[in-house]
Design an enzyme around this catalytic site. Structure first.
Site, PDB file in Angstrom:
ATOM      1  N   GLU A  83      27.265  -0.170  10.237  1.00 14.32           N
ATOM      2  CA  GLU A  83      28.556  -0.468   9.621  1.00 14.32           C
ATOM      3  C   GLU A  83      28.857   0.569   8.546  1.00 14.32           C
ATOM      4  O   GLU A  83      28.447   0.401   7.388  1.00 14.32           O
ATOM      5  CB  GLU A  83      28.504  -1.850   8.959  1.00 14.32           C
ATOM      6  CG  GLU A  83      28.257  -2.992   9.908  1.00 14.32           C
ATOM      7  CD  GLU A  83      28.860  -4.269   9.358  1.00 14.32           C
ATOM      8  OE1 GLU A  83      29.778  -4.789  10.007  1.00 14.32           O
ATOM      9  OE2 GLU A  83      28.451  -4.728   8.286  1.00 14.32           O
ATOM     10  N   HIS A 114      23.875  -6.991   4.379  1.00 14.93           N
ATOM     11  CA  HIS A 114      25.272  -6.557   4.514  1.00 14.93           C
ATOM     12  C   HIS A 114      25.650  -5.719   3.284  1.00 14.93           C
ATOM     13  O   HIS A 114      25.201  -6.004   2.174  1.00 14.93           O
ATOM     14  CB  HIS A 114      26.197  -7.771   4.636  1.00 14.93           C
ATOM     15  CG  HIS A 114      27.593  -7.392   5.018  1.00 14.93           C
ATOM     16  ND1 HIS A 114      28.497  -6.906   4.096  1.00 14.93           N
ATOM     17  CD2 HIS A 114      28.223  -7.389   6.213  1.00 14.93           C
ATOM     18  CE1 HIS A 114      29.633  -6.632   4.726  1.00 14.93           C
ATOM     19  NE2 HIS A 114      29.498  -6.910   6.008  1.00 14.93           N
ATOM     20  N   GLY A 144      36.799  -3.391   6.630  1.00 14.39           N
ATOM     21  CA  GLY A 144      38.015  -3.937   6.032  1.00 14.39           C
ATOM     22  C   GLY A 144      39.090  -2.904   5.731  1.00 14.39           C
ATOM     23  O   GLY A 144      40.075  -3.204   5.060  1.00 14.39           O
ATOM     24  N   GLU A 187      28.147  -5.640   1.449  1.00 19.15           N
ATOM     25  CA  GLU A 187      28.748  -6.369   0.323  1.00 19.15           C
ATOM     26  C   GLU A 187      27.667  -7.009  -0.540  1.00 19.15           C
ATOM     27  O   GLU A 187      27.810  -7.115  -1.759  1.00 19.15           O
ATOM     28  CB  GLU A 187      29.752  -7.407   0.858  1.00 19.15           C
ATOM     29  CG  GLU A 187      31.020  -6.711   1.366  1.00 19.15           C
ATOM     30  CD  GLU A 187      31.742  -7.430   2.485  1.00 19.15           C
ATOM     31  OE1 GLU A 187      31.452  -8.611   2.749  1.00 19.15           O
ATOM     32  OE2 GLU A 187      32.598  -6.782   3.123  1.00 19.15           O
ATOM     33  N   SER A 239      36.230  -2.777  10.934  1.00 16.28           N
ATOM     34  CA  SER A 239      37.611  -2.793  11.432  1.00 16.28           C
ATOM     35  C   SER A 239      37.719  -2.893  12.951  1.00 16.28           C
ATOM     36  O   SER A 239      38.592  -2.264  13.564  1.00 16.28           O
ATOM     37  CB  SER A 239      38.383  -1.562  10.919  1.00 16.28           C
ATOM     38  OG  SER A 239      38.462  -1.582   9.510  1.00 16.28           O
ATOM     39  N   ASN A 261      31.521 -12.605  11.417  1.00 14.89           N
ATOM     40  CA  ASN A 261      31.110 -12.742  10.012  1.00 14.89           C
ATOM     41  C   ASN A 261      32.315 -13.243   9.211  1.00 14.89           C
ATOM     42  O   ASN A 261      33.200 -12.463   8.863  1.00 14.89           O
ATOM     43  CB  ASN A 261      30.638 -11.363   9.501  1.00 14.89           C
ATOM     44  CG  ASN A 261      30.253 -11.406   8.039  1.00 14.89           C
ATOM     45  OD1 ASN A 261      30.121 -12.475   7.441  1.00 14.89           O
ATOM     46  ND2 ASN A 261      30.059 -10.229   7.450  1.00 14.89           N
ATOM     47  N   TRP A 262      32.312 -14.549   8.935  1.00 14.60           N
ATOM     48  CA  TRP A 262      33.471 -15.139   8.238  1.00 14.60           C
ATOM     49  C   TRP A 262      33.499 -14.788   6.759  1.00 14.60           C
ATOM     50  O   TRP A 262      34.490 -15.070   6.077  1.00 14.60           O
ATOM     51  CB  TRP A 262      33.452 -16.664   8.394  1.00 14.60           C
ATOM     52  CG  TRP A 262      33.765 -17.162   9.766  1.00 14.60           C
ATOM     53  CD1 TRP A 262      34.019 -16.418  10.890  1.00 14.60           C
ATOM     54  CD2 TRP A 262      33.866 -18.534  10.168  1.00 14.60           C
ATOM     55  NE1 TRP A 262      34.270 -17.242  11.958  1.00 14.60           N
ATOM     56  CE2 TRP A 262      34.182 -18.554  11.544  1.00 14.60           C
ATOM     57  CE3 TRP A 262      33.714 -19.760   9.508  1.00 14.60           C
ATOM     58  CZ2 TRP A 262      34.350 -19.742  12.260  1.00 14.60           C
ATOM     59  CZ3 TRP A 262      33.878 -20.941  10.218  1.00 14.60           C
ATOM     60  CH2 TRP A 262      34.202 -20.931  11.575  1.00 14.60           C
ATOM     61  N   LYS A 263      32.383 -14.233   6.256  1.00 11.49           N
ATOM     62  CA  LYS A 263      32.286 -13.925   4.817  1.00 11.49           C
ATOM     63  C   LYS A 263      32.608 -15.194   4.006  1.00 11.49           C
ATOM     64  O   LYS A 263      32.165 -16.266   4.396  1.00 11.49           O
ATOM     65  CB  LYS A 263      33.167 -12.726   4.458  1.00 11.49           C
ATOM     66  CG  LYS A 263      32.880 -11.539   5.391  1.00 11.49           C
ATOM     67  CD  LYS A 263      33.461 -10.242   4.929  1.00 11.49           C
ATOM     68  CE  LYS A 263      33.107  -9.133   5.928  1.00 11.49           C
ATOM     69  NZ  LYS A 263      33.543  -7.807   5.507  1.00 11.49           N
TER      70      LYS A 263
HETATM   71  P1  PGA Z   1      35.711  -5.989   9.109  1.00  9.00           P
HETATM   72  O1  PGA Z   1      34.278  -6.392   8.495  1.00  9.00           O
HETATM   73  O2  PGA Z   1      35.664  -6.300  10.576  1.00  9.00           O
HETATM   74  O3  PGA Z   1      36.695  -6.835   8.357  1.00  9.00           O
HETATM   75  O4  PGA Z   1      35.890  -4.516   8.846  1.00  9.00           O
HETATM   76  C1  PGA Z   1      33.095  -6.080   9.164  1.00  9.00           C
HETATM   77  C2  PGA Z   1      31.928  -6.531   8.350  1.00  9.00           C
HETATM   78  O5  PGA Z   1      31.918  -6.368   7.118  1.00  9.00           O
HETATM   79  O6  PGA Z   1      30.964  -7.073   8.876  1.00  9.00           O
END
Ligand code: PGA
Length: 237
Positions: free
Chosen positions: A157, A86, A163, A88, A195, A8-10
């Site tokens: 998650e 997700h 993160g 976010e 993470s 997931n490059w966001k």
């Molecule tokens: P992360 O993100 O690996 O940077 O913790 C995971 C995600 O949000 O899918």
């Protein structure tokens, strides 16, 4: 069953050239790359082994929905997976469980595999509400699938692990994966996200209850995501 790794490059990287380069460096069997929408076709053209995924989609096929992208459009350019709900998007874009349910259904209607994200906040975790939250997100998220639960992938998650550099305890993830399958009333693949790094990936991926990983930060370095995917491929019996 082989394990699935989702990159997931966001909202990264900053340029098309960097996206092309990262795609080339990441390209591995067993990986699905989810770049920002505007890089999808360029990334698709760089990938020979990895699959292509989107980070979101809208639930209608076409029409007056400014700024949105439809599952039909995505399918047409080669997208096979989509990350849905997700945390976010739930947090910053106001996505509700009901919107997530419509998106999961839209994926299935257009032959895209939805990766439904669920997980609790730190406060919910500390208040012992993790299962309650996850149960609600899974139940509503799957409420429109009409018997197609087995075509959905769920990513657990915990929001506090995303993160933060502090992953979940793999034993807890195993319990949560079992709880999710019980709630879904189906043998759905359950991924872990939060993470994940090449250093800790094996702790999660060697568990038979954990079907793969959703990787954010570490997917922005080709070397790291390749290492994680290699670990996933090596634990497959
Ligand atoms: P992360 O993100 O690996 O940077 O913790 C995971 C995600 O949000 O899918």
């Amino acid at each position: 069953m082989s394990k699935l790794i989702i990159a997931n490059w966001k909202m990264n990287p900053s340029s098309l050239e960097d996206a092309r380069l990262l795609a080339r460096e990441s390209d591995t069997d067993g990986l699905v790359v989810c770049p920002p929408f505007l890089y999808l076709e360029a990334v698709r053209d760089e990938l020979n082994l990895a699959g292509l995924g989107a980070q979101d989609l809208f639930w209608e096929e076409n029409g007056a929905y400014t700024g949105e992208i439809s599952p039909f459009q995505l399918k047409n350019i080669g997208v096979r997976y989509a990350i849905i709900g997700h945390s976010e998007r739930r947090q910053y874009l106001g996505e509700t469980d009901e919107m997530v349910a419509k998106k999961v259904k839209a994926c299935l209607d257009f032959g895209i595999t939805p990766i439904l994200c669920v997980g609790e906040t730190k406060k919910e975790h500390n208040d012992n509400k993790a299962q309650e939250v996850v149960e609600r997100e899974v139940m509503i998220g799957l409420s429109l699938v009409g018997g197609r639960e087995s075509l959905v992938v769920i990513a657990y998650e915990p929001i506090w692990a995303i993160g933060s550099g502090i992953p979940d305890d793999p034993e807890n993830t195993v319990k949560m994966a079992e709880f999710i399958r019980k709630t879904a009333n189906a043998d759905v693949p359950v991924l872990y996200g939060g993470s994940v790094t090449p250093e800790n990936a094996d702790d999660f991926l060697r568990q038979k209850e954990i079907s793969g990983a959703l990787v954010g930060g570490a997917s922005l370095r080709g070397e790291s995501i390749k290492a994680i995917t290699r670990i996933a491929n090596s634990v497959v019996k």
